[in-house]
Scaffold this active site. Structure first.
Site, PDB file in Angstrom:
ATOM      1  N   ILE A 293       0.970  -1.569  -0.176  1.00  0.00           N
ATOM      2  CA  ILE A 293       0.017  -0.246   0.137  1.00  0.00           C
ATOM      3  C   ILE A 293       1.032   1.293   0.299  1.00  0.00           C
ATOM      4  CG2 ILE A 293      -1.798   1.642   1.378  1.00  0.00           C
ATOM      5  CD1 ILE A 293      -2.805  -1.370   1.826  1.00  0.00           C
ATOM      6  N   GLY A 294       1.612   1.224   0.550  1.00  0.00           N
ATOM      7  CA  GLY A 294       3.060   2.015   0.859  1.00  0.00           C
ATOM      8  C   GLY A 294       4.651   2.051   1.601  1.00  0.00           C
TER       9      GLY A 294
ATOM     10  N   GLY B 117       7.490   3.560   3.862  1.00  0.00           N
ATOM     11  CA  GLY B 117       8.135   5.052   4.575  1.00  0.00           C
ATOM     12  C   GLY B 117       9.504   4.792   5.530  1.00  0.00           C
TER      13      GLY B 117
ATOM     14  N   PHE C  92       9.998   4.545   8.070  1.00  0.00           N
ATOM     15  CA  PHE C  92      10.387   3.665   8.870  1.00  0.00           C
ATOM     16  C   PHE C  92       9.446   2.250   8.875  1.00  0.00           C
ATOM     17  CE2 PHE C  92      10.594   7.996  11.130  1.00  0.00           C
ATOM     18  CZ  PHE C  92      11.457   7.144  12.284  1.00  0.00           C
ATOM     19  N   GLY C  93       9.365   1.822   7.747  1.00  0.00           N
ATOM     20  CA  GLY C  93       8.385   0.344   7.396  1.00  0.00           C
ATOM     21  C   GLY C  93       7.416   0.538   6.602  1.00  0.00           C
TER      22      GLY C  93
ATOM     23  N   LYS D 129       1.029  -2.767   8.494  1.00  0.00           N
ATOM     24  CA  LYS D 129       2.991  -2.254   8.883  1.00  0.00           C
ATOM     25  C   LYS D 129       3.721  -3.011   9.483  1.00  0.00           C
ATOM     26  CE  LYS D 129       4.913   2.713  10.153  1.00  0.00           C
ATOM     27  NZ  LYS D 129       4.499   3.428  10.831  1.00  0.00           N
TER      28      LYS D 129
ATOM     29  N   ASP E 185       4.436  15.240  11.953  1.00  0.00           N
ATOM     30  CA  ASP E 185       4.527  14.652  10.699  1.00  0.00           C
ATOM     31  C   ASP E 185       3.789  14.613  10.001  1.00  0.00           C
ATOM     32  OD1 ASP E 185       6.678  13.656   8.826  1.00  0.00           O
ATOM     33  OD2 ASP E 185       5.895  11.206   9.626  1.00  0.00           O
TER      34      ASP E 185
END
Length: 339
Positions: A46-47, A49, A51-52, A71, A163
């Site tokens: 899905i995405g 970044g 951090f994971g 995640k 963030d």
């Protein structure tokens, strides 16, 4: 002698149509990445970044298989972000507030911290990108009103996000809340009050948290953040969605620390010019946020009134019909947003 009947053209068409129909109704079997406890993680991302990685997945709850977003965060990076996010979602599950993902489970394996959350819709970043980096003013105002309210809810619970960016605002998943904005990714979130109930002081904690393009001026310096920083960061998100691009962060940088520092310098240089390219109401919103004290409660209702005044001036309806789901929406940006 057996006769051979040659299929007619219409029979070919029917067979082809039936084949296509069969193909359409054949379910796509997700490729399983791995299963940990009652959480199954699929390979489809899905995405991703710093951090994971977030993937599609399922979780087994009470005999029911529920689609979720999973995640995974490598433990080699430390578990501070993972622990903070799990703690937040566990608490938020009890709020009964629309706009924050529901937590379905969390666990760990030898390499990852794993969080299974409510599966939501596309991010504002993706929707903006798919719209060729242009949102109509009506869409921006509908979104901004909700984003301000989300921060009001978050702050009322004693948290700041730290963030905010277009990737972290997403639309709801399938169901009655699909047209409502949600806030995600709480790996940087923090309580802004101490255990004794007093607001944290404005000290240089020598820790920079956030995404350089959207973080507040104060956040670039490594000082403690507050609700004011969240509001300023949200303003930069709104400016990005309005203009399609921000006038900083376009240069080459030697490393991440240099990038964060230099973007802070560029913001101070370019901010005034950027504000002139925004509607007057947006400028009023920014200056209202800037006047906040470090520990002052943001004037959320006043911010909404400023934007709703612009909406009334343009005769927009708060009908939750956005650019991406209203094909023939009139583009009423002309004369209000300078390009």
């Amino acid at each position: 002698m057996n006769s051979v009947i040659k299929p007619t053209e219409s029979n070919d068409a029917n067979q082809s149509q039936n084949a296509n129909q069969n193909q359409d109704i054949t379910p796509t079997v997700p490729r399983v990445y791995k299963t940990v406890g009652n959480i199954t993680i699929h390979r489809e991302k899905i995405g991703q970044g710093g951090f994971g990685v977030v993937r599609h997945g399922t979780v087994l709850v009470g005999g029911n298989i529920i689609p979720v977003a999973v995640k995974t965060e490598r433990v080699t990076r430390g578990l501070r972000s993972f622990t903070r996010e799990v703690k937040f979602y566990t608490e938020a599950n009890n709020w009964n507030e629309i706009g924050f993902p529901k937590l379905f489970g969390c666990t760990m394996d030898e390499k990852h911290g794993i969080v299974a959350m409510e599966l939501l819709g596309p991010s504002l970043y993706k929707l903006h990108h798919d719209s060729k980096n242009h949102f109509t003013l009506k869409t921006i105002l509908l979104l901004a009103d909700q984003m301000i309210s989300l921060l009001e809810k978050l702050h009322s619970r004693g948290y700041i996000h730290r963030d905010l960016k277009p990737e972290n605002f997403v639309m709801g998943g399938e169901g009655p809340n699909s047209d409502l904005v949600h806030l995600i990714d709480f790996g940087h979130c923090q309580k802004y009050v101490e255990d004794d109930g007093f607001h944290k002081r404005h000290l240089n904690i020598q820790s920079i948290s956030g995404t350089a393009l959207f973080m507040s001026m104060n956040a670039h310096t490594g000082y403690q953040q507050s609700r004011k920083d969240d509001m300023e960061s949200l303003f930069f998100v709104i400016a990005y969605l309005t203009l399609g691009i921000l006038p900083w962060g376009r240069n080459e940088y030697s490393n991440q620390a240099d990038r964060t520092f230099q973007i802070g310098v560029e913001k101070r240089q370019e901010l005034g010019k950027m504000l002139k390219n925004l509607p007057e109401a947006f400028q009023k919103l920014y200056y209202s946020i800037c006047r906040l004290g470090f520990d002052e409660t943001p004037k959320y209702e006043n911010y909404r009134k400023i934007l709703r005044g612009l909406s009334a001036e343009a005769h927009f309806k708060y009908d939750y019909k956005y650019q991406w789901n209203e094909t023939f929406e009139n583009d009423q940006n002309n004369g209000l947003v300078q390009q």
